[in-house]
Write a protein that holds these residues in place. Structure first.
Motif, PDB file in Angstrom:
ATOM      1  N   ASN A   1       0.658  -0.707   0.031  1.00  0.00           N
ATOM      2  CA  ASN A   1       0.066  -0.384  -0.244  1.00  0.00           C
ATOM      3  C   ASN A   1       0.785   1.646  -0.012  1.00  0.00           C
ATOM      4  O   ASN A   1       1.484   1.348   0.863  1.00  0.00           O
ATOM      5  CB  ASN A   1      -0.986  -0.139   0.997  1.00  0.00           C
ATOM      6  N   ILE A   2       0.728   1.917  -0.584  1.00  0.00           N
ATOM      7  CA  ILE A   2       1.212   3.314  -0.845  1.00  0.00           C
ATOM      8  C   ILE A   2       0.010   4.467  -0.916  1.00  0.00           C
ATOM      9  O   ILE A   2       0.017   4.979  -1.813  1.00  0.00           O
ATOM     10  CB  ILE A   2       2.559   3.763  -2.514  1.00  0.00           C
ATOM     11  N   VAL A   3      -0.082   5.140   0.209  1.00  0.00           N
ATOM     12  CA  VAL A   3      -1.492   6.389   0.183  1.00  0.00           C
ATOM     13  C   VAL A   3      -1.317   7.424   1.022  1.00  0.00           C
ATOM     14  O   VAL A   3       0.111   7.147   1.870  1.00  0.00           O
ATOM     15  CB  VAL A   3      -2.632   5.133   1.286  1.00  0.00           C
ATOM     16  N   GLY A   4      -1.081   8.133   0.464  1.00  0.00           N
ATOM     17  CA  GLY A   4      -0.901   9.776   0.802  1.00  0.00           C
ATOM     18  C   GLY A   4      -2.568  10.670   1.040  1.00  0.00           C
ATOM     19  O   GLY A   4      -2.734  10.693   0.054  1.00  0.00           O
ATOM     20  N   PHE A   5      -2.963  10.347   2.304  1.00  0.00           N
ATOM     21  CA  PHE A   5      -4.232  11.073   2.357  1.00  0.00           C
ATOM     22  C   PHE A   5      -4.096  12.691   2.277  1.00  0.00           C
ATOM     23  O   PHE A   5      -4.557  13.405   2.123  1.00  0.00           O
ATOM     24  CB  PHE A   5      -4.364  10.335   3.918  1.00  0.00           C
ATOM     25  N   ASP A   6      -2.640  13.153   3.565  1.00  0.00           N
ATOM     26  CA  ASP A   6      -2.382  14.409   3.194  1.00  0.00           C
ATOM     27  C   ASP A   6      -0.466  14.464   3.980  1.00  0.00           C
ATOM     28  O   ASP A   6      -0.571  13.616   4.114  1.00  0.00           O
ATOM     29  CB  ASP A   6      -3.391  15.421   4.714  1.00  0.00           C
ATOM     30  N   GLN A   7      -0.762  15.549   4.292  1.00  0.00           N
ATOM     31  CA  GLN A   7       0.586  15.747   4.830  1.00  0.00           C
ATOM     32  C   GLN A   7       1.824  15.220   5.987  1.00  0.00           C
ATOM     33  O   GLN A   7       3.240  14.916   5.933  1.00  0.00           O
ATOM     34  CB  GLN A   7       1.108  17.640   4.699  1.00  0.00           C
ATOM     35  N   PHE A   8       1.045  14.351   6.807  1.00  0.00           N
ATOM     36  CA  PHE A   8       0.395  13.877   7.766  1.00  0.00           C
ATOM     37  C   PHE A   8       0.677  12.371   7.903  1.00  0.00           C
ATOM     38  O   PHE A   8       1.534  11.678   8.639  1.00  0.00           O
ATOM     39  CB  PHE A   8       0.197  14.096   9.121  1.00  0.00           C
ATOM     40  N   ARG A   9      -0.367  12.187   7.068  1.00  0.00           N
ATOM     41  CA  ARG A   9      -0.496  10.475   6.758  1.00  0.00           C
ATOM     42  C   ARG A   9       0.015  10.455   5.071  1.00  0.00           C
ATOM     43  O   ARG A   9      -0.682  10.181   4.074  1.00  0.00           O
ATOM     44  CB  ARG A   9      -2.012  10.648   7.190  1.00  0.00           C
TER      45      ARG A   9
END
Length: 148
Positions: free
Chosen positions: A10-18
């Motif tokens: 899984n490569i997931v980017g929700f926002d700058q912290f997650r």
């Protein structure tokens, strides 16, 4: 026996912290065995095992397993069958997972209603030597045979 081994990445980017880049290899195995016992008894033992695995974006689920056992006996000239099955005999089918990242921690636990005892009685009323369907001719076929 059958089994499956798989890998999740899984490569997931929700926002700058997650932002997550998680990899997990997991497996699932099933086994089933039937035994012939004295006194016309048949027993069946089955089990399944799921390893630790990655679910969702970053949730890690712990492994779980389940063992089921069943007994069966035929009687009345094999026209009747009595079965008793116990599912999840040691209450191993439980859900336990952890999800965390900076500033967030979530632990889940649950138990499925998988432990069951079932009794089943079956009786076969029909004769085991039932004749097949008769061959029937339609009136059109009868007329065409007369014309020949």
């Amino acid at each position: 026996f059958n089994g499956t081994v798989y890998r999740v990445h899984n490569i997931v980017g929700f926002d700058q912290f997650r932002n997550f880049n998680l990899k997990q290899t997991a497996a699932r195995m099933n086994v089933q065995q039937t035994f012939k016992l004295p006194s016309k008894l048949t027993a069946e033992l089955s089990g399944s095992l799921n390893s630790k695995r990655l679910i969702g974006a970053n949730e890690i689920a712990q492994g779980f397993s389940q063992v089921d056992i069943g007994l069966q006996r035929n009687f009345m000239n094999d026209r009747a069958t009595l079965r008793m099955i116990v599912n999840d005999i040691y209450k191993g089918n439980q859900f336990n997972s952890l999800q965390s990242y900076e500033g967030f921690y979530l632990k889940n636990y649950g138990y499925y209603e998988s432990r069951q005892v079932r009794i089943n009685f079956t009786y076969r009323f029909a004769d085991s030597k039932v004749k097949g369907p008769r061959n029937r001719n339609s009136s059109r076929e009868n007329e065409s045979n007369r014309a020949r």
